[in-house]
Scaffold this motif. Structure first.
Motif, PDB file in Angstrom:
ATOM      1  N   GLU A 101      33.492  51.022  37.542  1.00 40.51           N
ATOM      2  CA  GLU A 101      34.186  50.122  38.466  1.00 40.51           C
ATOM      3  C   GLU A 101      35.351  49.413  37.784  1.00 40.51           C
ATOM      4  O   GLU A 101      36.440  49.299  38.346  1.00 40.51           O
ATOM      5  CB  GLU A 101      33.198  49.096  39.025  1.00 40.51           C
ATOM      6  CG  GLU A 101      32.193  49.686  40.011  1.00 40.51           C
ATOM      7  CD  GLU A 101      31.107  48.696  40.398  1.00 40.51           C
ATOM      8  OE1 GLU A 101      31.073  47.587  39.802  1.00 40.51           O
ATOM      9  OE2 GLU A 101      30.303  49.031  41.296  1.00 40.51           O
ATOM     10  N   LYS A 102      35.121  48.959  36.534  1.00 41.85           N
ATOM     11  CA  LYS A 102      36.173  48.226  35.825  1.00 41.85           C
ATOM     12  C   LYS A 102      37.314  49.133  35.402  1.00 41.85           C
ATOM     13  O   LYS A 102      38.457  48.704  35.331  1.00 41.85           O
ATOM     14  CB  LYS A 102      35.579  47.533  34.588  1.00 41.85           C
ATOM     15  CG  LYS A 102      34.630  46.405  34.925  1.00 41.85           C
ATOM     16  CD  LYS A 102      34.320  45.526  33.726  1.00 41.85           C
ATOM     17  CE  LYS A 102      35.450  44.546  33.484  1.00 41.85           C
ATOM     18  NZ  LYS A 102      35.088  43.521  32.477  1.00 41.85           N
ATOM     19  N   SER A 103      36.993  50.408  35.132  1.00 38.97           N
ATOM     20  CA  SER A 103      38.050  51.332  34.696  1.00 38.97           C
ATOM     21  C   SER A 103      39.005  51.678  35.826  1.00 38.97           C
ATOM     22  O   SER A 103      40.156  52.039  35.598  1.00 38.97           O
ATOM     23  CB  SER A 103      37.430  52.616  34.132  1.00 38.97           C
ATOM     24  OG  SER A 103      36.774  53.344  35.162  1.00 38.97           O
ATOM     25  N   SER A 104      38.548  51.562  37.077  1.00 37.81           N
ATOM     26  CA  SER A 104      39.399  51.902  38.225  1.00 37.81           C
ATOM     27  C   SER A 104      39.903  50.670  38.981  1.00 37.81           C
ATOM     28  O   SER A 104      40.726  50.780  39.870  1.00 37.81           O
ATOM     29  CB  SER A 104      38.634  52.802  39.202  1.00 37.81           C
ATOM     30  OG  SER A 104      37.442  52.167  39.634  1.00 37.81           O
ATOM     31  N   ALA A 105      39.392  49.505  38.608  1.00 38.77           N
ATOM     32  CA  ALA A 105      39.780  48.287  39.329  1.00 38.77           C
ATOM     33  C   ALA A 105      41.071  47.699  38.793  1.00 38.77           C
ATOM     34  O   ALA A 105      41.457  47.911  37.638  1.00 38.77           O
ATOM     35  CB  ALA A 105      38.655  47.254  39.219  1.00 38.77           C
ATOM     36  N   LYS A 106      41.771  46.943  39.676  1.00 38.89           N
ATOM     37  CA  LYS A 106      42.982  46.229  39.267  1.00 38.89           C
ATOM     38  C   LYS A 106      42.567  44.965  38.524  1.00 38.89           C
ATOM     39  O   LYS A 106      41.495  44.430  38.759  1.00 38.89           O
ATOM     40  CB  LYS A 106      43.806  45.866  40.502  1.00 38.89           C
ATOM     41  CG  LYS A 106      44.365  47.081  41.228  1.00 38.89           C
ATOM     42  CD  LYS A 106      45.150  46.639  42.442  1.00 38.89           C
ATOM     43  CE  LYS A 106      45.712  47.858  43.191  1.00 38.89           C
ATOM     44  NZ  LYS A 106      46.460  47.468  44.405  1.00 38.89           N
ATOM     45  N   PRO A 107      43.456  44.474  37.622  1.00 42.34           N
ATOM     46  CA  PRO A 107      43.113  43.244  36.898  1.00 42.34           C
ATOM     47  C   PRO A 107      42.804  42.105  37.859  1.00 42.34           C
ATOM     48  O   PRO A 107      43.518  41.898  38.840  1.00 42.34           O
ATOM     49  CB  PRO A 107      44.379  42.950  36.083  1.00 42.34           C
ATOM     50  CG  PRO A 107      45.067  44.274  35.967  1.00 42.34           C
ATOM     51  CD  PRO A 107      44.754  45.010  37.233  1.00 42.34           C
ATOM     52  N   ALA A 108      41.757  41.375  37.592  1.00 44.61           N
ATOM     53  CA  ALA A 108      41.349  40.283  38.483  1.00 44.61           C
ATOM     54  C   ALA A 108      42.227  39.060  38.278  1.00 44.61           C
ATOM     55  O   ALA A 108      42.729  38.804  37.182  1.00 44.61           O
ATOM     56  CB  ALA A 108      39.896  39.927  38.212  1.00 44.61           C
ATOM     57  N   LYS A 109      42.446  38.335  39.379  1.00 43.75           N
ATOM     58  CA  LYS A 109      43.220  37.099  39.298  1.00 43.75           C
ATOM     59  C   LYS A 109      42.373  36.014  38.654  1.00 43.75           C
ATOM     60  O   LYS A 109      41.161  35.965  38.830  1.00 43.75           O
ATOM     61  CB  LYS A 109      43.646  36.660  40.706  1.00 43.75           C
ATOM     62  CG  LYS A 109      44.646  37.603  41.354  1.00 43.75           C
ATOM     63  CD  LYS A 109      45.025  37.079  42.726  1.00 43.75           C
ATOM     64  CE  LYS A 109      46.032  38.016  43.404  1.00 43.75           C
ATOM     65  NZ  LYS A 109      46.403  37.518  44.751  1.00 43.75           N
TER      66      LYS A 109
END
Length: 263
Positions: free
Chosen positions: A221-229
């Motif tokens: 999930e983290k490898s495909s997710a956009k950086p979190a605000k």
């Protein structure tokens, strides 16, 4: 499976050629240590505490620190003198009832596989252990360390369960263990009722270690997710919002436990 050890079981005057396999596997994910800001891999070096310089392997020795701070340096010959004679034998020297061995002694399981020519002697030992209701207490050397173990039958396999030496166990009463506490009869009865309600047949296949698959899912999930605000700090709850713990009496907690099980 790759055999960890090859040798024989010594059973009286009978020798049974066998191979040992690890009876357990570990489910680990290899993670690297990195510097967070730029993902640079971390390298560990051997550094002298006195001058901060890196020390090459050929200049490193092992030492035992004495009370005065000096070291006794040990070399390869010293370790060879202390190392037990490396044998290829699991030597049964005694038979005991398995129930006589407290669970804290049990350490690590191995699967014992007979060599092709030892099928009959393996089966003989297996049948003798089954009919006697006992386990064989044995000594063996694995790699360079002496070990103690029990040979027992599980289904049709002979297992070698490595057990701890008595000197390796701590006395539980080194911790603050209560010896005598007054309990109300009703409290004990309700505790027993909870045990009865939750009693099931032990089926180990029902219990799964999901840590690895859960962590892999998070990695995916983290490898495909956009950086979190970035978000602000969470407000600390007030005293009135916090859950009170330990306010109920023991009897009420037991009763609530029983009610939740029944419902």
């Amino acid at each position: 499976m790759k055999a960890l050890w090859k040798g024989g079981i010594s059973f009286g005057l009978v020798n049974i050629p066998v191979r040992l396999y690890s009876g357990a596997v570990t489910h680990r994910i290899d993670l690297d240590m990195i510097r967070k800001k730029d993902q640079c891999a971390i390298q560990y070096v051997r550094v002298c505490k006195a001058d901060g310089k890196e020390v090459p392997w050929d200049e490193i020795a092992k030492g035992y620190k004495k009370e005065n701070g000096d070291y006794v340096i040990l070399d390869k010959a010293d370790f060879e003198k202390a190392t037990p004679e490396k044998t290829q034998t699991i030597d049964i020297f005694e038979f005991v009832l398995e129930d006589e061995i407290p669970s804290q002694y049990l350490e690590k399981p191995y699967i014992v596989e007979p060599a092709k020519e030892a099928t009959k002697t393996y089966a003989l030992l297996r049948e003798a252990l089954k009919k006697s209701g006992k386990v064989g207490l044995a000594k063996f050397v694995l790699r360079t360390a002496p070990h103690l173990g029990i040979l027992k039958v599980e289904n049709d396999a002979i297992l070698l369960i490595q057990i701890r030496f008595d000197q390796d166990l701590r006395d539980p009463f080194e911790a603050k263990i209560p010896k005598s506490v007054k309990l109300e009869k009703k409290e004990v009865e309700m505790a027993l009722s909870i045990i009865d309600q939750l009693t099931e047949k032990f089926e180990p296949e029902k219990y799964k270690d999901t840590y690895k698959e859960d962590l892999l899912k998070i990695i995916k999930e983290k490898s495909s997710a956009k950086p979190a605000k970035k978000v602000g700090k969470r407000k600390k709850p007030t005293e009135s919002e916090e859950v009170e713990e330990g306010a109920d009496e023991l009897l009420e907690l037991l009763k609530a436990s029983l009610d939740s099980i029944k419902n």
